[in-house]
Design a protein around this motif. Structure first.
Motif, PDB file in Angstrom:
ATOM      1  N   THR A  46      24.912  20.409   6.906  1.00  0.00           N
ATOM      2  CA  THR A  46      24.522  20.440   5.496  1.00  0.00           C
ATOM      3  C   THR A  46      24.896  21.767   4.858  1.00  0.00           C
ATOM      4  O   THR A  46      24.830  21.915   3.646  1.00  0.00           O
ATOM      5  N   VAL A  47      25.305  22.712   5.668  1.00  0.00           N
ATOM      6  CA  VAL A  47      25.868  23.967   5.166  1.00  0.00           C
ATOM      7  C   VAL A  47      27.354  23.944   5.532  1.00  0.00           C
ATOM      8  O   VAL A  47      27.721  23.611   6.648  1.00  0.00           O
ATOM      9  N   ASP A  48      28.209  24.234   4.546  1.00  0.00           N
ATOM     10  CA  ASP A  48      29.655  24.190   4.740  1.00  0.00           C
ATOM     11  C   ASP A  48      30.233  25.553   4.349  1.00  0.00           C
ATOM     12  O   ASP A  48      30.414  25.850   3.177  1.00  0.00           O
ATOM     13  N   LEU A  49      30.498  26.376   5.363  1.00  0.00           N
ATOM     14  CA  LEU A  49      30.986  27.729   5.135  1.00  0.00           C
ATOM     15  C   LEU A  49      32.357  27.729   4.462  1.00  0.00           C
ATOM     16  O   LEU A  49      32.612  28.541   3.572  1.00  0.00           O
ATOM     17  N   ALA A  50      33.221  26.809   4.857  1.00  0.00           N
ATOM     18  CA  ALA A  50      34.569  26.764   4.285  1.00  0.00           C
ATOM     19  C   ALA A  50      34.533  26.504   2.781  1.00  0.00           C
ATOM     20  O   ALA A  50      35.316  27.072   2.025  1.00  0.00           O
ATOM     21  N   ARG A  51      33.619  25.648   2.357  1.00  0.00           N
ATOM     22  CA  ARG A  51      33.502  25.337   0.920  1.00  0.00           C
ATOM     23  C   ARG A  51      32.487  26.230   0.213  1.00  0.00           C
ATOM     24  O   ARG A  51      32.389  26.219  -1.008  1.00  0.00           O
ATOM     25  N   GLY A  52      31.681  26.940   0.992  1.00  0.00           N
ATOM     26  CA  GLY A  52      30.653  27.790   0.406  1.00  0.00           C
ATOM     27  C   GLY A  52      29.520  27.000  -0.222  1.00  0.00           C
ATOM     28  O   GLY A  52      28.958  27.410  -1.227  1.00  0.00           O
ATOM     29  N   THR A  53      29.188  25.849   0.385  1.00  0.00           N
ATOM     30  CA  THR A  53      28.132  25.004  -0.169  1.00  0.00           C
ATOM     31  C   THR A  53      26.997  24.828   0.829  1.00  0.00           C
ATOM     32  O   THR A  53      27.209  24.913   2.042  1.00  0.00           O
ATOM     33  N   ASP A  54      25.829  24.596   0.295  1.00  0.00           N
ATOM     34  CA  ASP A  54      24.646  24.323   1.103  1.00  0.00           C
ATOM     35  C   ASP A  54      23.875  23.217   0.405  1.00  0.00           C
ATOM     36  O   ASP A  54      23.383  23.403  -0.709  1.00  0.00           O
ATOM     37  N   LEU A  55      23.787  22.077   1.046  1.00  0.00           N
ATOM     38  CA  LEU A  55      23.101  20.928   0.455  1.00  0.00           C
ATOM     39  C   LEU A  55      21.652  21.242   0.097  1.00  0.00           C
ATOM     40  O   LEU A  55      21.114  20.685  -0.855  1.00  0.00           O
ATOM     41  N   LEU A  56      21.053  22.148   0.847  1.00  0.00           N
ATOM     42  CA  LEU A  56      19.663  22.488   0.582  1.00  0.00           C
ATOM     43  C   LEU A  56      19.491  23.269  -0.722  1.00  0.00           C
ATOM     44  O   LEU A  56      18.378  23.394  -1.222  1.00  0.00           O
ATOM     45  N   ASP A  57      20.575  23.774  -1.281  1.00  0.00           N
ATOM     46  CA  ASP A  57      20.519  24.471  -2.567  1.00  0.00           C
ATOM     47  C   ASP A  57      20.559  23.513  -3.754  1.00  0.00           C
ATOM     48  O   ASP A  57      20.333  23.926  -4.887  1.00  0.00           O
ATOM     49  N   ASP A  58      20.894  22.256  -3.500  1.00  0.00           N
ATOM     50  CA  ASP A  58      21.037  21.252  -4.560  1.00  0.00           C
ATOM     51  C   ASP A  58      20.005  20.144  -4.339  1.00  0.00           C
ATOM     52  O   ASP A  58      20.223  19.257  -3.504  1.00  0.00           O
ATOM     53  N   PRO A  59      18.886  20.193  -5.051  1.00  0.00           N
ATOM     54  CA  PRO A  59      17.825  19.199  -4.816  1.00  0.00           C
ATOM     55  C   PRO A  59      18.285  17.749  -4.957  1.00  0.00           C
ATOM     56  O   PRO A  59      17.849  16.879  -4.204  1.00  0.00           O
ATOM     57  N   VAL A  60      19.182  17.475  -5.882  1.00  0.00           N
ATOM     58  CA  VAL A  60      19.662  16.104  -6.072  1.00  0.00           C
ATOM     59  C   VAL A  60      20.486  15.671  -4.859  1.00  0.00           C
ATOM     60  O   VAL A  60      20.287  14.586  -4.303  1.00  0.00           O
ATOM     61  N   ALA A  61      21.404  16.519  -4.420  1.00  0.00           N
ATOM     62  CA  ALA A  61      22.237  16.199  -3.259  1.00  0.00           C
ATOM     63  C   ALA A  61      21.388  16.087  -1.990  1.00  0.00           C
ATOM     64  O   ALA A  61      21.611  15.198  -1.156  1.00  0.00           O
ATOM     65  N   TRP A  62      20.408  16.974  -1.837  1.00  0.00           N
ATOM     66  CA  TRP A  62      19.537  16.940  -0.665  1.00  0.00           C
ATOM     67  C   TRP A  62      18.724  15.654  -0.641  1.00  0.00           C
ATOM     68  O   TRP A  62      18.630  14.978   0.391  1.00  0.00           O
ATOM     69  N   ASN A  63      18.145  15.272  -1.771  1.00  0.00           N
ATOM     70  CA  ASN A  63      17.370  14.030  -1.832  1.00  0.00           C
ATOM     71  C   ASN A  63      18.255  12.810  -1.591  1.00  0.00           C
ATOM     72  O   ASN A  63      17.820  11.837  -0.972  1.00  0.00           O
ATOM     73  N   ASP A  64      19.498  12.847  -2.057  1.00  0.00           N
ATOM     74  CA  ASP A  64      20.441  11.762  -1.793  1.00  0.00           C
ATOM     75  C   ASP A  64      20.744  11.688  -0.293  1.00  0.00           C
ATOM     76  O   ASP A  64      20.783  10.603   0.283  1.00  0.00           O
ATOM     77  N   TRP A  65      20.957  12.842   0.343  1.00  0.00           N
ATOM     78  CA  TRP A  65      21.219  12.914   1.784  1.00  0.00           C
ATOM     79  C   TRP A  65      20.046  12.278   2.544  1.00  0.00           C
ATOM     80  O   TRP A  65      20.250  11.481   3.456  1.00  0.00           O
ATOM     81  N   LEU A  66      18.833  12.654   2.158  1.00  0.00           N
ATOM     82  CA  LEU A  66      17.632  12.102   2.801  1.00  0.00           C
ATOM     83  C   LEU A  66      17.532  10.590   2.595  1.00  0.00           C
ATOM     84  O   LEU A  66      17.280   9.843   3.541  1.00  0.00           O
ATOM     85  N   ALA A  67      17.740  10.143   1.364  1.00  0.00           N
ATOM     86  CA  ALA A  67      17.619   8.722   1.038  1.00  0.00           C
ATOM     87  C   ALA A  67      18.626   7.880   1.815  1.00  0.00           C
ATOM     88  O   ALA A  67      18.288   6.788   2.297  1.00  0.00           O
ATOM     89  N   ARG A  68      19.860   8.366   1.962  1.00  0.00           N
ATOM     90  CA  ARG A  68      20.882   7.619   2.705  1.00  0.00           C
ATOM     91  C   ARG A  68      20.495   7.426   4.165  1.00  0.00           C
ATOM     92  O   ARG A  68      20.967   6.498   4.816  1.00  0.00           O
ATOM     93  N   ARG A  69      19.636   8.289   4.675  1.00  0.00           N
ATOM     94  CA  ARG A  69      19.217   8.208   6.072  1.00  0.00           C
ATOM     95  C   ARG A  69      17.801   7.656   6.229  1.00  0.00           C
ATOM     96  O   ARG A  69      17.274   7.608   7.329  1.00  0.00           O
ATOM     97  N   GLY A  70      17.188   7.284   5.110  1.00  0.00           N
ATOM     98  CA  GLY A  70      15.841   6.744   5.155  1.00  0.00           C
ATOM     99  C   GLY A  70      14.796   7.772   5.559  1.00  0.00           C
ATOM    100  O   GLY A  70      13.808   7.428   6.198  1.00  0.00           O
ATOM    101  N   LEU A  71      15.011   9.027   5.199  1.00  0.00           N
ATOM    102  CA  LEU A  71      14.100  10.105   5.565  1.00  0.00           C
ATOM    103  C   LEU A  71      13.396  10.673   4.342  1.00  0.00           C
ATOM    104  O   LEU A  71      13.862  10.516   3.220  1.00  0.00           O
ATOM    105  N   THR A  72      12.295  11.354   4.585  1.00  0.00           N
ATOM    106  CA  THR A  72      11.580  12.052   3.513  1.00  0.00           C
ATOM    107  C   THR A  72      11.652  13.548   3.786  1.00  0.00           C
ATOM    108  O   THR A  72      11.818  13.968   4.936  1.00  0.00           O
TER     109      THR A  72
END
Length: 158
Positions: A15-41
């Motif tokens: 969920t952290v991508d050093l090459a792109r400089g992104t961290d899913l945990l910094d984006d609440p919408v993307a993080w919640n989407d990641w969780l929802a796709r896996r059926g997690l809370t």
């Protein structure tokens, strides 16, 4: 079950991508989407600390280690005992624990390329895979090493 455990743990570690400089945990919408796709809370646990500690356990020299835990229960579902987690922290730690118990944890590795650090699963027969991708990171690092050795040899020659 092993495939699902590997997939969940790798997806979480990446969920952290050093090459792109992104961290899913910094984006609440993307993080919640990641969780929802896996059926997690999301739960009340701290996903950053869990991710960093698991990345360190998989070999990331840049990740910090913190004491982490998450509540899980053991239930019999469809006639089989299963570890059940209420949230992402429990699910990821349960999957990681199953990989340890099955002797598969050592196959989770972190790419040593300084600008990558991608988590991957070593499926090689002798557990010797080093790079997430030989075509990208491995080739780049080997070329970098060759250039450094050639430069040193040229300097020593005069």
């Amino acid at each position: 079950m092993v495939t699902e455990d590997v997939t969940l743990v790798l997806d979480f570690l990446n969920t952290v991508d050093l090459a792109r400089g992104t961290d899913l945990l910094d984006d609440p919408v993307a993080w919640n989407d990641w969780l929802a796709r896996r059926g997690l809370t999301p739960g009340a646990e701290h996903p950053r600390e869990i991710r960093a500690t698991l990345r360190a356990a998989a070999g990331d020299p840049t990740a910090g280690v913190a004491p982490v835990s998450a509540p899980v229960t053991v239930a019999v579902i469809d006639g089989r005992p299963r570890v059940v987690a209420a949230d992402v922290a429990g699910a990821v730690l349960a999957s990681a624990s199953r990989l340890v118990v099955l002797g598969r944890w050592d196959r989770l590795k972190i790419c040593p390329a300084r600008d990558c650090r991608w988590a991957f699963y070593d499926r090689s027969r002798n557990h010797s895979r080093t790079w997430c991708s030989m075509r990208v990171c491995g080739n780049r690092e080997k070329a970098r090493g060759w250039r450094e050795r050639a430069r040193t040899a040229a300097t020593l020659r005069g």
